[in-house]
Design an enzyme around this catalytic site. Structure first.
Site, mmCIF file in Angstrom:
data_model
loop_
_atom_site.group_PDB
_atom_site.id
_atom_site.type_symbol
_atom_site.label_atom_id
_atom_site.label_comp_id
_atom_site.label_asym_id
_atom_site.label_seq_id
_atom_site.Cartn_x
_atom_site.Cartn_y
_atom_site.Cartn_z
ATOM 1 N N GLU A 18 -29.594 60.261 18.231
ATOM 2 C CA GLU A 18 -29.770 61.618 17.690
ATOM 3 C C GLU A 18 -30.049 62.625 18.801
ATOM 4 O O GLU A 18 -29.575 63.759 18.740
ATOM 5 C CB GLU A 18 -30.883 61.650 16.632
ATOM 6 C CG GLU A 18 -30.685 60.724 15.432
ATOM 7 C CD GLU A 18 -29.311 60.803 14.783
ATOM 8 O OE1 GLU A 18 -28.642 61.857 14.892
ATOM 9 O OE2 GLU A 18 -28.883 59.802 14.186
ATOM 10 N N GLN A 72 -25.163 68.199 13.131
ATOM 11 C CA GLN A 72 -24.341 67.513 12.115
ATOM 12 C C GLN A 72 -24.344 68.239 10.777
ATOM 13 O O GLN A 72 -23.591 67.870 9.874
ATOM 14 C CB GLN A 72 -24.815 66.068 11.921
ATOM 15 C CG GLN A 72 -24.560 65.196 13.138
ATOM 16 C CD GLN A 72 -25.053 63.785 12.882
ATOM 17 O OE1 GLN A 72 -26.228 63.509 13.000
ATOM 18 N NE2 GLN A 72 -24.141 62.906 12.518
HETATM 19 CO CO CO Z 1 -24.529 60.506 14.969
#
Ligand code: CO
Length: 172
Positions: free
Chosen positions: A131, A48
């Site tokens: 995650e 991310q």
């Molecule tokens: Co996420």
């Protein structure tokens, strides 16, 4: 370090194991927490921020004492079931009901390279599972029910259009 949003291709790729546990890794994790706090998230995975390494950070409360960094995490067991609305910093404004295990157990390394067994319930189990999915390129849109996918189609299209225009990622 900037937050990467759907549908940037890096989010769909598989991350590599971390092999070196050094100051560079620890600084990287520190920067990940910064990005996560800035965007008011409770979890963040390295893809991310555009880095394909198996590193996740989580903090459910925002207190410094509750920071969790897991490197090369593996979920070995997932039992029970919980369904709840889930969001993702890479999908701003999108929430979908996702089923996850109620309890998970697993193993990871901490930032010093020491092996750590973990066990988590409820929201923490959900956050870790979310995650860890990121590290395998699995996203919220892959886990959504068909109903949510239809309901959220317009929102997803909005993010796709922003990406196509190159405006979804201001350097933040
Ligand atoms: Co996420």
């Amino acid at each position: 370090m900037r937050l990467v949003r759907y549908p940037e291709p890096v989010l769909m790729k598989k991350s590599e194991e971390v092999e070196e546990f050094n100051d560079k890794l620890r600084h990287f994790a520190y920067k990940m927490f910064e990005v996560m706090y800035r965007h008011k998230g409770i979890g963040l995975a390295a893809p991310q921020v555009g880095i394909l390494k198996r590193i996740i950070v989580i903090n459910l409360t925002g207190n410094e004492d509750d920071e969790i960094s897991l490197v090369n995490p593996i979920i070995t067991k997932s039992t029970g079931s919980q369904i709840a609305e889930e969001g993702c910093l890479s999908f701003p404004g999108i929430f979908a009901k996702i089923e996850r295990g109620e309890k998970i157990t697993g193993n990871a390394c901490n930032l010093l390279g020491e092996s750590v067994d973990f066990e988590a319930h409820d929201l923490l189990a959900r956050a870790i599972a979310h995650e860890v999915d990121h590290l395998d390129g699995i996203l919220l849109c892959d886990k959504m029910s068909p109903t949510d996918k239809i309901a959220l189609k317009t929102e997803l299209r909005k993010l796709e259009k922003l990406y196509a225009k190159g405006t979804c990622n201001p350097a933040s």
